[in-house]
Design a protein around this motif. Structure first.
Motif, PDB file in Angstrom:
ATOM      1  N   ALA A   6     -14.399   4.681 -35.340  1.00  0.00           N
ATOM      2  CA  ALA A   6     -13.275   5.429 -35.763  1.00  0.00           C
ATOM      3  C   ALA A   6     -13.044   5.708 -37.550  1.00  0.00           C
ATOM      4  CB  ALA A   6     -12.266   5.865 -34.384  1.00  0.00           C
ATOM      5  N   ASP A   7     -12.534   3.666 -36.780  1.00  0.00           N
ATOM      6  CA  ASP A   7     -11.924   3.613 -38.457  1.00  0.00           C
ATOM      7  C   ASP A   7     -12.966   3.746 -39.705  1.00  0.00           C
ATOM      8  OD1 ASP A   7      -9.642   2.635 -37.161  1.00  0.00           O
ATOM      9  OD2 ASP A   7      -9.981   0.728 -36.968  1.00  0.00           O
ATOM     10  N   ILE A   8     -14.172   3.408 -38.942  1.00  0.00           N
ATOM     11  CA  ILE A   8     -15.231   3.558 -40.823  1.00  0.00           C
ATOM     12  C   ILE A   8     -15.635   4.612 -40.540  1.00  0.00           C
ATOM     13  CG2 ILE A   8     -17.517   2.581 -40.651  1.00  0.00           C
ATOM     14  CD1 ILE A   8     -17.325   0.538 -38.542  1.00  0.00           C
ATOM     15  N   GLU A   9     -15.689   5.416 -39.362  1.00  0.00           N
ATOM     16  CA  GLU A   9     -15.984   7.354 -39.304  1.00  0.00           C
ATOM     17  C   GLU A   9     -14.989   8.044 -40.605  1.00  0.00           C
ATOM     18  OE1 GLU A   9     -17.877   8.763 -35.813  1.00  0.00           O
ATOM     19  OE2 GLU A   9     -15.455   8.593 -35.719  1.00  0.00           O
ATOM     20  N   ALA A  10     -13.336   7.384 -40.573  1.00  0.00           N
ATOM     21  CA  ALA A  10     -12.159   7.723 -41.283  1.00  0.00           C
ATOM     22  C   ALA A  10     -12.643   7.419 -43.308  1.00  0.00           C
ATOM     23  CB  ALA A  10     -11.199   7.420 -40.565  1.00  0.00           C
ATOM     24  N   ALA A  11     -13.194   5.873 -42.867  1.00  0.00           N
ATOM     25  CA  ALA A  11     -12.599   5.925 -44.280  1.00  0.00           C
ATOM     26  C   ALA A  11     -14.134   6.388 -44.632  1.00  0.00           C
ATOM     27  CB  ALA A  11     -13.285   3.996 -44.440  1.00  0.00           C
ATOM     28  N   TYR A  12     -15.432   6.440 -44.230  1.00  0.00           N
ATOM     29  CA  TYR A  12     -16.121   7.738 -44.635  1.00  0.00           C
ATOM     30  C   TYR A  12     -15.991   8.909 -45.266  1.00  0.00           C
ATOM     31  CZ  TYR A  12     -20.958   9.389 -45.807  1.00  0.00           C
ATOM     32  OH  TYR A  12     -22.146  10.167 -45.829  1.00  0.00           O
ATOM     33  N   ALA A  13     -14.946   9.787 -44.223  1.00  0.00           N
ATOM     34  CA  ALA A  13     -14.538  11.189 -44.587  1.00  0.00           C
ATOM     35  C   ALA A  13     -13.460  11.215 -45.756  1.00  0.00           C
ATOM     36  CB  ALA A  13     -13.766  11.275 -43.411  1.00  0.00           C
ATOM     37  N   ARG A  14     -12.979   9.462 -46.031  1.00  0.00           N
ATOM     38  CA  ARG A  14     -12.149   9.805 -47.191  1.00  0.00           C
ATOM     39  C   ARG A  14     -12.692   9.156 -48.383  1.00  0.00           C
ATOM     40  NH1 ARG A  14      -9.884   5.355 -44.318  1.00  0.00           N
ATOM     41  NH2 ARG A  14      -8.567   6.051 -43.359  1.00  0.00           N
ATOM     42  N   VAL A  15     -13.827   8.368 -48.189  1.00  0.00           N
ATOM     43  CA  VAL A  15     -14.459   7.989 -49.729  1.00  0.00           C
ATOM     44  C   VAL A  15     -15.631   9.219 -50.561  1.00  0.00           C
ATOM     45  CG1 VAL A  15     -14.213   5.981 -49.249  1.00  0.00           C
ATOM     46  CG2 VAL A  15     -16.274   6.243 -49.163  1.00  0.00           C
ATOM     47  N   LYS A  16     -15.967   9.886 -49.269  1.00  0.00           N
ATOM     48  CA  LYS A  16     -17.277  10.722 -49.295  1.00  0.00           C
ATOM     49  C   LYS A  16     -17.447  11.814 -50.551  1.00  0.00           C
ATOM     50  CE  LYS A  16     -20.282  13.477 -46.527  1.00  0.00           C
ATOM     51  NZ  LYS A  16     -20.541  14.066 -45.350  1.00  0.00           N
ATOM     52  N   PRO A  17     -15.950  12.300 -50.605  1.00  0.00           N
ATOM     53  CA  PRO A  17     -16.163  13.235 -52.303  1.00  0.00           C
ATOM     54  C   PRO A  17     -16.300  12.340 -53.707  1.00  0.00           C
ATOM     55  CG  PRO A  17     -14.405  13.674 -50.319  1.00  0.00           C
ATOM     56  CD  PRO A  17     -14.840  12.554 -50.019  1.00  0.00           C
ATOM     57  N   TYR A  18     -15.807  10.804 -53.063  1.00  0.00           N
ATOM     58  CA  TYR A  18     -15.568  10.200 -54.309  1.00  0.00           C
ATOM     59  C   TYR A  18     -16.814   9.262 -54.921  1.00  0.00           C
ATOM     60  CZ  TYR A  18     -10.789  11.348 -53.991  1.00  0.00           C
ATOM     61  OH  TYR A  18      -9.626  12.445 -53.704  1.00  0.00           O
ATOM     62  N   VAL A  19     -17.574   9.335 -53.865  1.00  0.00           N
ATOM     63  CA  VAL A  19     -19.142   8.327 -54.185  1.00  0.00           C
ATOM     64  C   VAL A  19     -20.603   8.545 -53.887  1.00  0.00           C
ATOM     65  CG1 VAL A  19     -18.299   6.362 -53.161  1.00  0.00           C
ATOM     66  CG2 VAL A  19     -19.570   7.275 -51.605  1.00  0.00           C
ATOM     67  N   HIS A  20     -21.724   8.556 -54.610  1.00  0.00           N
ATOM     68  CA  HIS A  20     -22.968   8.861 -54.300  1.00  0.00           C
ATOM     69  C   HIS A  20     -22.661   8.501 -53.246  1.00  0.00           C
ATOM     70  CE1 HIS A  20     -22.966   9.998 -58.155  1.00  0.00           C
ATOM     71  NE2 HIS A  20     -23.132   8.859 -59.119  1.00  0.00           N
ATOM     72  N   VAL A  57     -12.327   2.603 -53.347  1.00  0.00           N
ATOM     73  CA  VAL A  57     -11.259   3.606 -53.049  1.00  0.00           C
ATOM     74  C   VAL A  57     -10.973   4.238 -52.511  1.00  0.00           C
ATOM     75  CG1 VAL A  57     -12.595   6.159 -52.702  1.00  0.00           C
ATOM     76  CG2 VAL A  57     -13.344   5.496 -55.251  1.00  0.00           C
ATOM     77  N   ASN A  58     -11.883   3.776 -50.663  1.00  0.00           N
ATOM     78  CA  ASN A  58     -11.175   3.259 -49.662  1.00  0.00           C
ATOM     79  C   ASN A  58      -9.515   2.622 -49.201  1.00  0.00           C
ATOM     80  OD1 ASN A  58     -10.793   4.232 -47.325  1.00  0.00           O
ATOM     81  ND2 ASN A  58     -11.049   2.031 -45.959  1.00  0.00           N
ATOM     82  N   ALA A  83     -14.930  -1.392 -60.222  1.00  0.00           N
ATOM     83  CA  ALA A  83     -15.188  -0.696 -59.327  1.00  0.00           C
ATOM     84  C   ALA A  83     -13.447  -0.050 -59.013  1.00  0.00           C
ATOM     85  CB  ALA A  83     -15.438  -1.111 -57.743  1.00  0.00           C
ATOM     86  N   VAL A  84     -12.550  -1.934 -58.680  1.00  0.00           N
ATOM     87  CA  VAL A  84     -11.433  -0.463 -59.118  1.00  0.00           C
ATOM     88  C   VAL A  84     -10.664  -0.272 -60.228  1.00  0.00           C
ATOM     89  CG1 VAL A  84      -8.752  -1.685 -59.049  1.00  0.00           C
ATOM     90  CG2 VAL A  84     -11.131  -2.766 -57.749  1.00  0.00           C
ATOM     91  N   ALA A  85     -11.329  -0.618 -61.161  1.00  0.00           N
ATOM     92  CA  ALA A  85     -10.521   0.149 -62.809  1.00  0.00           C
ATOM     93  C   ALA A  85     -12.129   2.086 -62.507  1.00  0.00           C
ATOM     94  CB  ALA A  85     -11.740  -0.652 -63.412  1.00  0.00           C
ATOM     95  N   LEU A  86     -12.721   1.875 -62.260  1.00  0.00           N
ATOM     96  CA  LEU A  86     -12.578   3.268 -61.858  1.00  0.00           C
ATOM     97  C   LEU A  86     -12.381   4.265 -60.953  1.00  0.00           C
ATOM     98  CD1 LEU A  86     -14.946   5.678 -62.479  1.00  0.00           C
ATOM     99  CD2 LEU A  86     -16.510   4.858 -61.391  1.00  0.00           C
ATOM    100  N   ALA A  87     -12.815   3.700 -60.134  1.00  0.00           N
ATOM    101  CA  ALA A  87     -11.441   4.221 -58.654  1.00  0.00           C
ATOM    102  C   ALA A  87     -10.159   4.553 -59.431  1.00  0.00           C
ATOM    103  CB  ALA A  87     -11.372   3.396 -57.574  1.00  0.00           C
ATOM    104  N   ALA A  88      -9.401   3.106 -59.697  1.00  0.00           N
ATOM    105  CA  ALA A  88      -7.746   3.937 -60.100  1.00  0.00           C
ATOM    106  C   ALA A  88      -8.518   5.391 -60.965  1.00  0.00           C
ATOM    107  CB  ALA A  88      -7.857   2.754 -60.609  1.00  0.00           C
ATOM    108  N   ARG A  89      -9.018   4.956 -62.079  1.00  0.00           N
ATOM    109  CA  ARG A  89      -8.946   5.988 -63.166  1.00  0.00           C
ATOM    110  C   ARG A  89      -9.406   7.601 -62.905  1.00  0.00           C
ATOM    111  NH1 ARG A  89     -12.945   6.850 -67.948  1.00  0.00           N
ATOM    112  NH2 ARG A  89     -14.394   7.560 -66.312  1.00  0.00           N
TER     113      ARG A  89
END
Length: 313
Positions: A6-20, A57-58, A83-89
């Protein structure tokens, strides 16, 4: 402790709108050469050009509002910095990035382009960590570890989750290993979403601390790490190593010439740009191809941030 499915599934739901959701490429010529079916998960097409966007992002999404206001800080030779620079922006957070003086220029320019504030340090891990601690003290920023933080590892796992959603019958997934964040995330995804699938890593002989750690059962270090795979010059950590020990099947080492040859081969056959670190798992597959005959193999192409003016071929 091994995180739950469930931790991986939650991470995927979290990042999905922000990654390809990156593509998976195949080549009949490569399959014929290997005598296996090979599926390349192209994280070189990810935002900022590498899988590390997922972990960054996560991690940032799980900060409190107060923590976001103070910003984030990390140290990285390149891809996690970007990654941190772009995710943070993207999320409206200031990013402070410690980069070693010998980091590729193309990666430094990308960090600046994404709005990251760069502090250069001497190349050693100790110097990088010292500079990050000082920035954290001065700014109150939250430190994000490039590979040894569970939020980052779970974000990384989402790449293999996508691969296995598309190709659930893989026998093996092979990934590069440097700091261990991608390998641990891959192993978790394979463990929960694979069907009798194995996780294997490729690593340069010139920086083989993960191989030695894996077989010794304890974290070992490199006195030098002079490899063209600049993203793999880091070492395993206390968070990812227990996952790797429990869930990874093997770590296969490759020579520098094999990395260069594999990088060129994939440029020519797949018509894509990958960096040296991305070529390492394919080099391991080529070196041990008899081991993988008639199997279905997933390869994580971790990134494509390479200076076109400094190609090794």
């Amino acid at each position: 402790m091994i995180p739950a499915k469930a931790d991986i599934e939650a991470a995927y739901a979290r990042v999905k709108p922000y990654v390809h959701r990156t593509p998976v490429l195949t080549s009949s010529l490569i399959n014929k050469h290997i005598n296996a079916e090979v599926f390349f998960k192209c994280e070189n097409f990810q935002k900022m050009g590498a899988f590390k966007m997922r972990g960054a992002v996560n991690a940032i999404l799980q900060l409190s509002e107060e923590e976001r206001k103070a910003g984030v800080v990390t140290h990285s030779s390149g891809n996690f910095a970007q990654a941190v620079a772009l995710a943070a922006r993207t999320l409206g957070v200031q990013a402070y990035i410690v980069m070693p003086s010998n980091a590729p220029g193309v990666k430094k320019e990308a960090v600046k382009g994404y709005g990251g504030i760069i502090t250069e340090s001497l190349p050693s891990l100790e110097d990088r960590e010292r500079a990050a601690v000082e920035i954290k003290r001065e700014t109150g920023a939250t430190f994000l570890h490039p590979s040894n933080q569970m939020e980052v590892i779970l974000g990384n796992a989402t790449a293999t989750l996508e691969l296995l959603e598309s190709h659930p019958d893989l026998d093996t997934v092979i990934t590069p290993v440097g700091g261990g964040g991608l390998l641990a995330g891959t192993a978790l995804a394979v463990h929960y979403f694979g069907n009798r699938c194995m996780t294997i890593a490729g690593e340069p002989f010139a920086a083989d601390d993960a191989y030695r750690s894996f077989h010794a059962g304890q974290i070992e270090t490199n006195t030098t790490a002079i490899t063209i795979a600049d993203g793999l010059r880091t070492q395993l950590g206390s968070v990812n190593f227990p996952i790797i020990k429990e869930l990874v099947t093997d770590i296969l080492r490759v020579e520098e010439a094999e990395i260069v040859d594999s990088m060129r081969y994939l440029w020519e056959r797949l018509k894509i740009v990958i960096e040296p670190s991305s070529a390492v798992p394919f080099a391991a597959l080529l070196r041990h191809k008899e081991q993988f005959r008639n199997k279905k193999i997933g390869i994580l192409l971790s990134g494509g941030n390479v200076s076109l003016s400094q190609l090794p071929f």
